[in-house]
Design a protein around this motif. Structure first.
Motif, PDB file in Angstrom:
ATOM      1  N   ILE A  98       0.792  -1.084   0.223  1.00  0.00           N
ATOM      2  CA  ILE A  98      -0.011   0.174   0.034  1.00  0.00           C
ATOM      3  C   ILE A  98       0.691   1.168  -0.098  1.00  0.00           C
ATOM      4  CG2 ILE A  98      -1.846   1.188   1.283  1.00  0.00           C
ATOM      5  CD1 ILE A  98      -2.521  -1.268   2.676  1.00  0.00           C
ATOM      6  N   ILE A  99       0.647   2.179  -0.859  1.00  0.00           N
ATOM      7  CA  ILE A  99       1.206   3.285  -0.825  1.00  0.00           C
ATOM      8  C   ILE A  99       0.239   4.673  -0.258  1.00  0.00           C
ATOM      9  CG2 ILE A  99       2.333   5.393  -2.114  1.00  0.00           C
ATOM     10  CD1 ILE A  99       2.778   3.242  -4.529  1.00  0.00           C
ATOM     11  N   HIS A 100       0.637   5.088   0.909  1.00  0.00           N
ATOM     12  CA  HIS A 100      -0.123   5.855   1.611  1.00  0.00           C
ATOM     13  C   HIS A 100      -0.839   7.028   0.795  1.00  0.00           C
ATOM     14  CE1 HIS A 100      -1.980   8.963   4.607  1.00  0.00           C
ATOM     15  NE2 HIS A 100      -2.259   7.757   5.406  1.00  0.00           N
ATOM     16  N   CYS A 101       0.345   7.657   0.124  1.00  0.00           N
ATOM     17  CA  CYS A 101       0.218   8.814  -0.785  1.00  0.00           C
ATOM     18  C   CYS A 101      -0.162  10.267  -0.196  1.00  0.00           C
ATOM     19  CB  CYS A 101      -1.016   8.887  -1.643  1.00  0.00           C
ATOM     20  SG  CYS A 101      -0.492   7.321  -3.018  1.00  0.00           S
ATOM     21  N   ASP A 102      -0.291  10.303   1.325  1.00  0.00           N
ATOM     22  CA  ASP A 102      -0.565  11.592   1.963  1.00  0.00           C
ATOM     23  C   ASP A 102      -0.050  11.618   3.284  1.00  0.00           C
ATOM     24  OD1 ASP A 102      -1.196  14.379   2.166  1.00  0.00           O
ATOM     25  OD2 ASP A 102      -3.548  13.876   2.642  1.00  0.00           O
ATOM     26  N   ILE A 103       1.403  11.235   3.523  1.00  0.00           N
ATOM     27  CA  ILE A 103       1.876  11.186   4.823  1.00  0.00           C
ATOM     28  C   ILE A 103       2.130  12.653   5.426  1.00  0.00           C
ATOM     29  CG2 ILE A 103       4.100  10.341   6.008  1.00  0.00           C
ATOM     30  CD1 ILE A 103       1.760   8.219   5.885  1.00  0.00           C
ATOM     31  N   LYS A 104       1.880  12.947   6.412  1.00  0.00           N
ATOM     32  CA  LYS A 104       1.988  14.363   7.045  1.00  0.00           C
ATOM     33  C   LYS A 104       1.577  14.374   8.505  1.00  0.00           C
ATOM     34  CE  LYS A 104      -2.547  16.174   5.350  1.00  0.00           C
ATOM     35  NZ  LYS A 104      -3.193  16.968   4.602  1.00  0.00           N
ATOM     36  N   PRO A 105       2.039  15.221   9.271  1.00  0.00           N
ATOM     37  CA  PRO A 105       1.605  15.139  10.714  1.00  0.00           C
ATOM     38  C   PRO A 105       0.277  15.059  11.073  1.00  0.00           C
ATOM     39  CG  PRO A 105       3.503  16.719  10.558  1.00  0.00           C
ATOM     40  CD  PRO A 105       2.927  16.247   9.185  1.00  0.00           C
ATOM     41  N   GLN A 106      -0.486  15.845  10.173  1.00  0.00           N
ATOM     42  CA  GLN A 106      -2.208  15.839  10.316  1.00  0.00           C
ATOM     43  C   GLN A 106      -2.757  14.533  10.282  1.00  0.00           C
ATOM     44  OE1 GLN A 106      -0.197  17.775   8.315  1.00  0.00           O
ATOM     45  NE2 GLN A 106      -1.063  20.045   9.019  1.00  0.00           N
ATOM     46  N   ASN A 107      -2.170  13.420   9.562  1.00  0.00           N
ATOM     47  CA  ASN A 107      -2.432  12.273   9.203  1.00  0.00           C
ATOM     48  C   ASN A 107      -1.941  11.074  10.128  1.00  0.00           C
ATOM     49  OD1 ASN A 107      -4.271  12.845   7.399  1.00  0.00           O
ATOM     50  ND2 ASN A 107      -3.129  12.709   5.482  1.00  0.00           N
ATOM     51  N   VAL A 108      -1.130  11.843  11.034  1.00  0.00           N
ATOM     52  CA  VAL A 108      -0.580  10.750  12.178  1.00  0.00           C
ATOM     53  C   VAL A 108      -1.245  10.968  13.667  1.00  0.00           C
ATOM     54  CG1 VAL A 108       1.324   9.982  13.562  1.00  0.00           C
ATOM     55  CG2 VAL A 108       1.531  10.564  11.084  1.00  0.00           C
ATOM     56  N   LEU A 109      -1.966  10.156  14.341  1.00  0.00           N
ATOM     57  CA  LEU A 109      -2.427  10.129  15.603  1.00  0.00           C
ATOM     58  C   LEU A 109      -1.909   9.732  16.491  1.00  0.00           C
ATOM     59  CD1 LEU A 109      -6.202   9.599  14.532  1.00  0.00           C
ATOM     60  CD2 LEU A 109      -5.026  11.577  14.432  1.00  0.00           C
ATOM     61  N   VAL A 110      -1.872  10.360  17.798  1.00  0.00           N
ATOM     62  CA  VAL A 110      -1.199   9.732  19.185  1.00  0.00           C
ATOM     63  C   VAL A 110      -2.166   9.735  20.127  1.00  0.00           C
ATOM     64  CG1 VAL A 110       0.778  10.602  20.539  1.00  0.00           C
ATOM     65  CG2 VAL A 110       0.590  11.720  18.184  1.00  0.00           C
ATOM     66  N   ASP A 111      -1.774   8.362  20.922  1.00  0.00           N
ATOM     67  CA  ASP A 111      -2.738   7.989  21.755  1.00  0.00           C
ATOM     68  C   ASP A 111      -2.311   8.526  23.038  1.00  0.00           C
ATOM     69  OD1 ASP A 111      -0.599   6.258  22.632  1.00  0.00           O
ATOM     70  OD2 ASP A 111      -1.699   4.612  21.778  1.00  0.00           O
ATOM     71  N   SER A 112      -2.792   8.049  24.242  1.00  0.00           N
ATOM     72  CA  SER A 112      -2.397   8.667  25.518  1.00  0.00           C
ATOM     73  C   SER A 112      -1.126   8.181  26.174  1.00  0.00           C
ATOM     74  CB  SER A 112      -3.488   8.155  26.493  1.00  0.00           C
ATOM     75  OG  SER A 112      -3.635   6.716  26.472  1.00  0.00           O
ATOM     76  N   LYS A 113      -0.471   7.023  25.317  1.00  0.00           N
ATOM     77  CA  LYS A 113       0.629   6.791  25.708  1.00  0.00           C
ATOM     78  C   LYS A 113       1.874   7.205  24.800  1.00  0.00           C
ATOM     79  CE  LYS A 113      -0.924   2.610  28.109  1.00  0.00           C
ATOM     80  NZ  LYS A 113      -0.990   1.233  28.324  1.00  0.00           N
ATOM     81  N   TYR A 114       1.531   7.963  23.949  1.00  0.00           N
ATOM     82  CA  TYR A 114       2.695   8.625  23.014  1.00  0.00           C
ATOM     83  C   TYR A 114       2.861   7.569  21.691  1.00  0.00           C
ATOM     84  CZ  TYR A 114       2.912  11.976  26.779  1.00  0.00           C
ATOM     85  OH  TYR A 114       2.547  12.923  27.459  1.00  0.00           O
ATOM     86  N   ASN A 115       2.111   6.603  21.467  1.00  0.00           N
ATOM     87  CA  ASN A 115       2.003   5.794  20.413  1.00  0.00           C
ATOM     88  C   ASN A 115       1.667   6.441  19.054  1.00  0.00           C
ATOM     89  OD1 ASN A 115       3.007   3.414  21.706  1.00  0.00           O
ATOM     90  ND2 ASN A 115       1.170   3.315  22.785  1.00  0.00           N
ATOM     91  N   ALA A 116       2.306   6.802  18.176  1.00  0.00           N
ATOM     92  CA  ALA A 116       1.849   7.295  16.863  1.00  0.00           C
ATOM     93  C   ALA A 116       1.254   6.182  15.705  1.00  0.00           C
ATOM     94  CB  ALA A 116       3.025   7.967  16.154  1.00  0.00           C
TER      95      ALA A 116
END
Length: 345
Positions: free
Chosen positions: A174-192
């Motif tokens: 799979i090619i994601h095609c839109d990797i950027k900080p807005q498309n990375v979410l962080v949980d309560s334990k700082y897992n991205a």
């Protein structure tokens, strides 16, 4: 096993075959226009139970929901993350189905977990696990609670491992095609965790490149997007390189406010992050990028390694950009990182 949510695995001639439970399952009723899916990463059992407004059922049992029922059972969507797509055009429905199809093929701890979906009249909903720290783009610059270097480095590694899975370990690349900080979410334990697969492209098993129209976000686009050339997973790696520099240096890829603050004694052009990072590295002023952070200064060798990896990822020639496997190994410190060619050009 845990990374891919695998239930079992077999090892044949040094190749690991993971057995997991796909989420491409759903049920449709004749009572409503809604289509919904919920799953649990254990062997699937389809159950019909009398509906009760109990949010603990979410992610466990398959159930047909209308928009109203889904709103009520989650207390106004307060215990889950909901991505809404209004049915205003065929493109919205296409994006919705693409994301559903892509995320349904994936099982990895660094990809956001899809809990379900609902199609009810004009409501197109994708239901994800709740990520309490929100988008990485906001988390990196949030006043009063900036992540530590330890958290930032682990988040960068998490995204790298998620991309490695998409490119090389997923059943269908799979090619994601839109990797950027807005498309990375962080949980309560700082897992991205990587999210938003609406623009993604599936490759065939032996396919290494594909033709597609330009997509993505300005500032993170690889040069081949602008040349209308066939794309490869390297477009994701280029975007990751820009984001890795943002995570490592703690600033956005472009900051217009720096136009009046430029100081040639501090690495030269710092309007664009990639120019600033390359300039500081070339002049041997890695300390400027560290911004006096004592935790970073204590791990300056690792910090420098992350900067070098970021610069390798954004080389304008995709042939010279390392694969995601090599990128991950360089970040982990298992292989040596050479001087980025970008610094010599």
């Amino acid at each position: 096993m845990e990374d891919c949510y695998a239930m079992a695995a077999t090892l044949v001639n040094r190749t690991c075959y993971q057995k997991r439970t796909p989420v491409l399952n759903a049920r449709k009723t004749s009572m409503t226009k809604a289509l919904a899916l919920y799953y649990h990463p254990s062997p699937p059992r389809l159950l019909r139970r009398k509906w009760k407004p109990d949010s603990s059922r979410i992610g466990i049992n398959f159930r047909d929901f209308t928009y109203k029922e889904l709103h009520e059972v989650t207390n106004g969507f307060s215990k889950i993350a909901v991505k809404r797509m209004e049915k205003v055009a065929n493109q919205s429905e296409k994006t919705f189905m693409t994301e559903l199809k892509i995320i349904g093929r994936t099982h990895h701890k660094n990809l956001v977990k899809l809990l379900g979906f609902c199609i009810d009249d004009n409501h197109f909903l994708l239901v994800y696990e709740l990520m309490k720290n929100g988008a990485l783009s906001d988390f990196l610059v949030k006043e009063g609670m900036l992540p530590t270097w330890s958290h930032k480095s682990e988040m960068a590694l998490g995204v790298a491992r998620g991309l490695l899975y998409l490119h090389e370990e997923c059943d269908t690349p799979i090619i994601h095609c839109d990797i950027k900080p807005q498309n990375v979410l962080v949980d309560s334990k700082y897992n991205a965790k990587i999210s938003d697969f609406g623009l993604s492209k599936l490759l065939k098993k032996d396919q290494t490149r594909t033709d597609t129209c330009a997509r993505g976000t300005v500032g993170y686009l690889a040069p081949e997007w602008l040349k209308n050339a066939p794309i490869t997973p390297k477009v994701d790696i280029f975007s990751f390189g820009v984001m890795l520099l943002e995570i490592t240096c703690g600033r956005r890829h472009i900051e217009l406010s720096r136009i009046e603050e430029e100081d040639e004694d501090e690495g030269g052009d710092d309007l664009l992050l990639i120019n600033w990072a390359a300039g500081c590295m070339s002049s041997g002023r890695i300390d400027i990028l560290a911004r006096g952070d004592p935790e970073v200064l204590d791990e300056i060798t690792r910090f420098e390694r992350f900067i070098k990896v970021g610069l390798w990822c954004i080389h304008p020639d995709p042939i010279l950009i390392p694969s995601m496997k090599i990128v991950t190994q360089m970040l982990e410190g298992t292989i040596t990182v050479g001087v980025p060619l970008l610094m010599n050009q």
